[in-house]
Design an enzyme around this catalytic site. Sequence first.
Site, PDB file in Angstrom:
ATOM      1  N   GLY A 130       2.855  -5.270  -8.644  1.00 53.07           N
ATOM      2  CA  GLY A 130       1.815  -4.299  -8.301  1.00 53.07           C
ATOM      3  C   GLY A 130       2.353  -3.185  -7.435  1.00 53.07           C
ATOM      4  O   GLY A 130       3.565  -2.989  -7.330  1.00 53.07           O
ATOM      5  N   ASN A 131       1.451  -2.416  -6.847  1.00 46.82           N
ATOM      6  CA  ASN A 131       1.864  -1.321  -5.965  1.00 46.82           C
ATOM      7  C   ASN A 131       0.813  -1.132  -4.879  1.00 46.82           C
ATOM      8  O   ASN A 131      -0.219  -1.796  -4.882  1.00 46.82           O
ATOM      9  CB  ASN A 131       2.084  -0.039  -6.780  1.00 46.82           C
ATOM     10  CG  ASN A 131       0.831   0.420  -7.476  1.00 46.82           C
ATOM     11  OD1 ASN A 131      -0.107   0.875  -6.833  1.00 46.82           O
ATOM     12  ND2 ASN A 131       0.785   0.259  -8.797  1.00 46.82           N
ATOM     13  N   ARG A 132       1.080  -0.222  -3.954  1.00 43.75           N
ATOM     14  CA  ARG A 132       0.252  -0.111  -2.762  1.00 43.75           C
ATOM     15  C   ARG A 132      -0.924   0.854  -2.894  1.00 43.75           C
ATOM     16  O   ARG A 132      -1.583   1.161  -1.908  1.00 43.75           O
ATOM     17  CB  ARG A 132       1.130   0.315  -1.572  1.00 43.75           C
ATOM     18  CG  ARG A 132       2.119  -0.764  -1.139  1.00 43.75           C
ATOM     19  CD  ARG A 132       3.037  -0.247  -0.046  1.00 43.75           C
ATOM     20  NE  ARG A 132       2.292   0.279   1.087  1.00 43.75           N
ATOM     21  CZ  ARG A 132       2.732   1.251   1.890  1.00 43.75           C
ATOM     22  NH1 ARG A 132       3.905   1.812   1.674  1.00 43.75           N
ATOM     23  NH2 ARG A 132       1.995   1.659   2.891  1.00 43.75           N
ATOM     24  N   SER A 133      -1.202   1.334  -4.084  1.00 45.05           N
ATOM     25  CA  SER A 133      -2.320   2.269  -4.227  1.00 45.05           C
ATOM     26  C   SER A 133      -3.656   1.556  -3.988  1.00 45.05           C
ATOM     27  O   SER A 133      -3.972   0.572  -4.641  1.00 45.05           O
ATOM     28  CB  SER A 133      -2.294   2.873  -5.638  1.00 45.05           C
ATOM     29  OG  SER A 133      -3.365   3.768  -5.788  1.00 45.05           O
TER      30      SER A 133
END
Length: 232
Positions: A29-32
Amino acid sequence: RAILDLDGMSMLVSAGGTREPIDPVRFIGNRSSGRQGVAIAVAAADRGADVTLLAANIDAAILADVEAHPGIAVTAVSSADDLERELTARAESADVIVMTAAVSDYRVDGASDQKIRKEDHPDGAPTLQLVQNPDILQGLAADRWPGQTIVGFAAETADSTDELLERGRRKRERKGVDLLAVNEVGWSAGFEQEQNTLHLIDAHDDVLRTVSGTKRQAAEGLLDTILRVRVR
Ligand code: C5P
């Protein structure tokens, strides 16, 4: 504010960050957080637009604002593949598409349908084979109809504003979008923050405007600029 300057406009907004499964319990995933996209959806609906939000893994607390809004329909998605499917189904009827979602550039090739266990790898760590995801935004821009406006986002790290804008211009051109919102991200900027700065680059690579402030203020500035681009 009760100026309904987006009345009659159909807008499709993607927000959040995709999750690419590794196995049934793990993902890349990512931090958005989805905050900027949610702010755009709410601001547009407040200005009269008919908004569909494709929400990729956004926290329920952040989504509370949109779920209560009569002008916004929310559909949850998870992976880039989900997002692409839901976008494709709705793209043609949208006057404006705003892609704020952070889409993973890669996914795991052949994600395991069983949980990966340490016991199954006694001699060391498993290897994940990645494959590229399609660039959804580039596809939407290539397929757009005359009069449809496609807006992309670019979260970039850079050592200077000049470098940031140069990266933005190149990305705007590569993606073929009408408007690209460049925002600087880093360990303590952009993601997961209440404040944001967006540099808005148009199809002539001109920086039309830089908007700074809360994500709501950045959203209002972006919507003003979308209207400006659409009348040209
Ligand atoms: O290339 P980059 O990921 O920085 O581009 C960001 C923009 O492209 C965002 O608008 C994002 O939603 C979109 N994107 C996409 N499909 C991908 C990667 C990014 O639509 N596979």
